[in-house]
Design a protein around this motif. Sequence first.
Motif, mmCIF file in Angstrom:
data_model
loop_
_atom_site.group_PDB
_atom_site.id
_atom_site.type_symbol
_atom_site.label_atom_id
_atom_site.label_comp_id
_atom_site.label_asym_id
_atom_site.label_seq_id
_atom_site.Cartn_x
_atom_site.Cartn_y
_atom_site.Cartn_z
ATOM 1 N N THR A 535 0.921 -1.090 0.039
ATOM 2 C CA THR A 535 0.112 -0.522 0.257
ATOM 3 C C THR A 535 0.719 1.213 -0.152
ATOM 4 O O THR A 535 0.761 1.989 -0.803
ATOM 5 C CB THR A 535 -0.455 -0.156 1.201
ATOM 6 N N ASP A 536 2.346 0.777 0.694
ATOM 7 C CA ASP A 536 2.996 2.555 0.604
ATOM 8 C C ASP A 536 3.531 2.595 -0.607
ATOM 9 O O ASP A 536 3.284 3.738 -1.168
ATOM 10 C CB ASP A 536 4.147 2.270 1.856
ATOM 11 N N TRP A 537 3.384 1.308 -1.445
ATOM 12 C CA TRP A 537 4.380 1.422 -2.870
ATOM 13 C C TRP A 537 3.597 1.770 -3.878
ATOM 14 O O TRP A 537 3.566 1.813 -4.751
ATOM 15 C CB TRP A 537 5.162 0.207 -3.035
ATOM 16 N N ASN A 538 2.006 1.850 -2.895
ATOM 17 C CA ASN A 538 0.401 3.035 -4.337
ATOM 18 C C ASN A 538 0.265 1.750 -4.728
ATOM 19 O O ASN A 538 0.216 1.555 -6.300
ATOM 20 C CB ASN A 538 1.165 4.061 -4.867
ATOM 21 N N MET A 539 1.097 0.161 -4.389
ATOM 22 C CA MET A 539 0.068 -1.025 -5.046
ATOM 23 C C MET A 539 -1.349 -0.725 -4.512
ATOM 24 O O MET A 539 -1.832 -0.973 -3.618
ATOM 25 C CB MET A 539 0.822 -1.987 -5.218
ATOM 26 N N VAL A 540 -2.209 -1.564 -5.729
ATOM 27 C CA VAL A 540 -3.699 -2.010 -5.603
ATOM 28 C C VAL A 540 -3.772 -3.233 -5.247
ATOM 29 O O VAL A 540 -3.244 -3.910 -6.069
ATOM 30 C CB VAL A 540 -4.929 -1.926 -6.535
#
Length: 664
Positions: A535-540
């Motif tokens: 989530t911190d890596w902006n992955m969904v």
Amino acid sequence: MWISYCRIWAFLYKAHLFSLLFANVLSSYVALCKALSLGSPSVPLMKRVSNSLAHSSIAASNLRIRVSGGDFKRDRCSTPLQIISESSAKPVLNPLYNLLPATQNPNKIVDLICLALTQRNSGLSDLRDEIKSLIPHLGDREISRVLLRFQSDASRALSFFNWVKSDLGKRPNARNYCLLLHILAWSKRFPSAMRLLCELIESFAEIPRKDDVFRVLVSATDDCNWDPIIFDMLVKGHLKMGLVQDGFLAFRKVIDAGFLVSAVTCNHLLNGLLKLNCTDKCWEVYQVMGRSGIHPNTHTFNILTNVFCNDSDIQKVNDFLEKMEEEGFEPDLVTYNTLVSSYCRRGRLEDAFYLYRIMYRRGVVPDLVTYTSIIKGLCREKRMKEAHEMFHRMVHRGIAHDVISYNTLIYAYCKEGMMEESKSLLNEMIGNGIVPDRFTCKVVVEGYVREGRLVAAVNLMVELRRFGISIPSEVYDYLIVSLCRDGRPFAAKNLLERIDEEGYEGKPEVYNKLMDSLCQYNAITEALLLKGKITDWNMVLDFTTYRALICCLCRAGRNPEAESLMMEMLDSKLKPDAYICGALIDGYCKELNFDKAESLLGYFAREFGIFDTGSYNSVVKAISEGGDAADKLICLQERMQRLGFVPNSLTCKYMIQGLSRLTA
């Protein structure tokens, strides 16, 4: 008397000349007003002037004087006033324009541009402001006139053409392009001509037109010097733009018009048609070459050999080779390699070995391509021992292996499940200073996975990293997913943590698969930690991962967290399904929180149209197992029926069990 007649005749003749001059002046005045955007003269003025001119014209021009017995006789003749048409294709060269300064005279625009091109070394950048009022008069005809004046100076012609396109923002027409193409080709400026030709071909490809480039090029030859090589370049230009079919059509037109195309261009055309698998057209090009006197070279025959090898008729190939030798062309290394590769692809290894031996007899030494083709053919036939012998024979012949030859044999060993042999070759490969590529790593790892030796595959990748060999991300992705599918999520997690330190950037699908696998083994803490990281890596997260996490939390008795995660899922525009509904309701039923379970049951029914009878039965069963359940069960059934739930046989069974406990 005679003198009087002469005076009268002279007077009428002068009146006639005056009327014609005045008419020309008037028409010139009108044209000048329109050209300079001053508008037309006033209508009353024009009417008065026209009437007076009509009378003077009749008096002066419709009279012919004949001296005969002292009488004047008149003969009417047709001399109408000349009207200048506004729609005429040719510009009006108005004499009154010459009264204007040169920089405002439309008749002088070509002269001004040519003078600037001749005298200014810095180009035409300053000329635009000087002749600003004349720019609208610079049409396609004027552009052609300037180009034709600089037929002998291609640099200035090209400079002017670029100035028109870039500085003035005008788009020259196809004829302007073709005139400049002829000028550049005549001056041997072939790279510039090819760039311009490709630009013209692209414009014709974007906007279909009646004419094509070939027709315009031919028509432009009437006005300027030209070199027939431009038509050869036309075919090559289409091929350079990737328009192979259009190039073939241009080739036919050029040949039909009596022009020649070079053998090099024909080779490019044959190669393009071969890539499109247009074998019939390849043969047609070869026949046209013979009829037109275009002499093929060795490269031509090599391409045609490839064409025939793509065909299934091997006899046709042999006939072609005989014809090739009759015309004085000896097959070279490329020819033999093409044939050997074709025979090996078709499983005709005996023919391939026959050619291999013939090559030595004819003084053509087989190279790396020859050996690799034979090795690949042997591997297809699963003749691994002979393939390895041929592999070592290369070294004895002084031919060094490359990554392709190693990959050919390693792939064959992995396909046959001979992983020890493939690993031995891999070590030999590294020892010889050849770095394994993406394909090498991929086939070896896939070979180990097929054999169920996942740990060996992981250890091999770790060993390769020690040698400084870069492992592609897709290989790591494959390994992690394979470990998860094999029920080893913790081994996959450890591998992921190790390669994360090396800058590994996995795909979201890999992380989702790992979280799903961890949840299957109830490792919710590790799964949530991984979720926070991505989530911190902006992955969904995908739907499957959300469902796995929610169900795992419910199994762990962490129902509020599961419900909160479902709300996060809704914020991601993902809707729950009956499986998530059942997991949450089962979780709250285990906590004996029947009100919350019933509330969620109604929420899923109203908001998402999920009428899960299994979840409804879970609530009924949980209530029936408790004490004093009769009223609760009856009220629950009424409320659920109002929502749209339909009880089934299992619902009735749980209801009866609950009521029977009360009676007992």
